[in-house]
Enzyme design. Structure first.
Site, PDB file in Angstrom:
ATOM      1  N   HIS A  83      10.022   2.827   1.792  1.00  0.00           N
ATOM      2  CA  HIS A  83      10.639   1.503   1.736  1.00  0.00           C
ATOM      3  C   HIS A  83      11.804   1.498   0.756  1.00  0.00           C
ATOM      4  CE1 HIS A  83      11.281  -2.615   2.266  1.00  0.00           C
ATOM      5  NE2 HIS A  83      10.110  -3.135   1.946  1.00  0.00           N
ATOM      6  N   PRO A  87       7.107  -3.758   9.425  1.00  0.00           N
ATOM      7  CA  PRO A  87       6.237  -4.010   8.280  1.00  0.00           C
ATOM      8  C   PRO A  87       6.326  -5.460   7.829  1.00  0.00           C
ATOM      9  CG  PRO A  87       8.166  -2.746   7.638  1.00  0.00           C
ATOM     10  CD  PRO A  87       8.163  -2.792   9.114  1.00  0.00           C
ATOM     11  N   GLN A 102       3.795   1.989   5.373  1.00  0.00           N
ATOM     12  CA  GLN A 102       4.977   1.839   4.533  1.00  0.00           C
ATOM     13  C   GLN A 102       4.572   1.962   3.067  1.00  0.00           C
ATOM     14  OE1 GLN A 102       7.078  -1.970   3.686  1.00  0.00           O
ATOM     15  NE2 GLN A 102       8.711  -1.091   4.934  1.00  0.00           N
ATOM     16  N   THR A 115       4.046  -7.845   5.061  1.00  0.00           N
ATOM     17  CA  THR A 115       2.905  -7.939   4.163  1.00  0.00           C
ATOM     18  C   THR A 115       2.050  -9.140   4.544  1.00  0.00           C
ATOM     19  OG1 THR A 115       4.085  -6.881   2.352  1.00  0.00           O
ATOM     20  CG2 THR A 115       2.197  -8.226   1.760  1.00  0.00           C
ATOM     21  N   TYR A 168      13.727  -3.731  -3.323  1.00  0.00           N
ATOM     22  CA  TYR A 168      12.662  -3.094  -4.080  1.00  0.00           C
ATOM     23  C   TYR A 168      13.197  -1.863  -4.818  1.00  0.00           C
ATOM     24  CZ  TYR A 168       9.648  -6.362  -1.641  1.00  0.00           C
ATOM     25  OH  TYR A 168       9.079  -7.514  -1.160  1.00  0.00           O
TER      26      TYR A 168
END
Length: 367
Positions: free
Chosen positions: A167, A24, A100, A26, A172
């Site tokens: 995730h 993953p 994700q 972004t 996070y």
């Protein structure tokens, strides 16, 4: 000896055509409201088809969960049509499309959450320049977040994805609940290691419940985690191995170990002498596949990754060279692009923000 050419059968029976994955990353191509754009679909379409699995950049499960502008949303059914186009673009030549899903928590940038409260497990700001102090989520809000992860999994199924990745890494929200740095709660969601693990496990259970309730037996559910933290107090490897053992006992289909390098080690005396990945492999004991990621660029890197994991994943390498996997699989290693020239950004469909992120995290890969 594992080979990246080999197929891999996941616990739910789904067969991956090889042991390469795109991690993953972004790409910052969604519109300001979180809707998928044609440019985003084109980006994924240009990099898929060769790997066994392609995991998308994180999709936020509620409005205050976005980390920064350009991420796609999955908190409402109105996002499904665009996400369906993304899934279709990825699912070429048998590549499995994995979405994700995440909540940024205290790592959300101020302009990304449009005036919503910055929230986290506790009221501790990330010890980085410019990050604000969040407020702790209430019990009712925690239940809502868990339900929204479940709802996101349902929408991913409806959009045609082959699976979701929870995730729980990279600082996070899920990670924040597990961390003794960010989680200073004194209720059932904080304090002891068992309590700090409760939220990650509750999210995983909720997503697995969604799969069971939808009757989607071949829908893949993975979990991503970061095995250590760079600040004190932080997640110790012993904490991580506790969580890994708990997750490996669930009906997940893989664990994704997020590291800066696949050979990373720790200085904790009881875990010296071998890579973190080896300790995690020993804890899992074959109960589910492990995905490794961390500065994988060459054939040798992939082979090294597969010593203690079942799948090798790349992020930056696929960003820089859309044909990275095809070149590796076909023995054209010398043709793999390893550095990115700024003037090639538009040709490679890389957004300005994604280029900026790559430049800050891996400046040595910029010409």
């Amino acid at each position: 000896m594992r080979s990246f050419h080999d197929t891999l059968t996941l616990p739910n029976g789904v067969v991956l055509k090889n042991r390469l994955a795109i991690a993953p990353l972004t790409v910052c191509l969604s519109d300001p409201r979180g809707y998928v754009t044609p440019q985003e679909v084109d980006y994924y379409a240009s990099r898929t088809g060769e790997v066994g699995m392609y995991i998308t950049g994180c999709s936020y499960i509620q409005p205050n969960g976005r980390g920064w502008l350009g991420e796609e949303a999955i908190y409402d059914d109105s996002f499904i049509p665009g996400l369906s186009k993304m899934a279709s673009a990825i699912k070429r030549n048998g590549t499995k499309a994995i979405m994700q899903i995440f909540h940024a928590g205290r790592m959300a940038e101020e302009d990304a959450i449009f005036g919503y409260d910055l929230v986290s497990a506790g009221d501790v700001a990330a010890p980085l320049k410019g990050y604000r102090t969040p407020r702790p989520l209430t019990d009712a809000e925690i239940a809502e977040v868990i339900a929204n992860f479940k709802g996101a999994a349902v929408r991913a199924m409806k959009a045609g994805f082959d699976g979701v990745e929870i995730h729980g890494a990279n600082n996070y929200l899920i990670h924040q609940f597990f961390s003794p740095h960010s989680n200073n709660r004194t209720d059932c969601w904080g304090g002891s290691l068992e309590n700090r693990a409760a939220f990650p496990l509750a999210v995983a259970d909720a997503v697995l419940d969604a799969v069971r309730e939808m009757g989607a037996k071949d829908f893949i559910v993975g979990y991503r985690l970061s095995p250590r933290e760079q600040w004190t107090p932080g997640i110790a490897l012993g904490d991580t191995l506790y969580l890994v053992d708990k997750l490996a006992s669930l009906k997940l289909d893989y664990l994704h170990i997020s590291q800066s390098h696949i050979t990373s080690t720790v200085t904790e005396p009881e875990y010296c002498g071998k890579p973190i990945l080896a300790h995690i492999d020993e804890t899992v004991r074959g109960r589910l596949p492990i995905i490794s990621v961390g500065n994988i660029q060459t054939r040798s890197d992939v082979q090294q990754a597969l010593e203690h994991s079942d799948i090798a994943a790349v992020g930056g390498s696929a960003l820089i060279d859309p044909n990275w996997a095809a070149k590796l699989l076909n023995g054209h290693d010398e043709a793999i692009r390893t550095k990115l020239a700024p003037e090639d950004r538009e040709i490679l469909k890389i957004s300005p923000l994604a280029f900026k992120i790559l430049s800050s995290r891996a400046p040595e890969r910029i010409l």
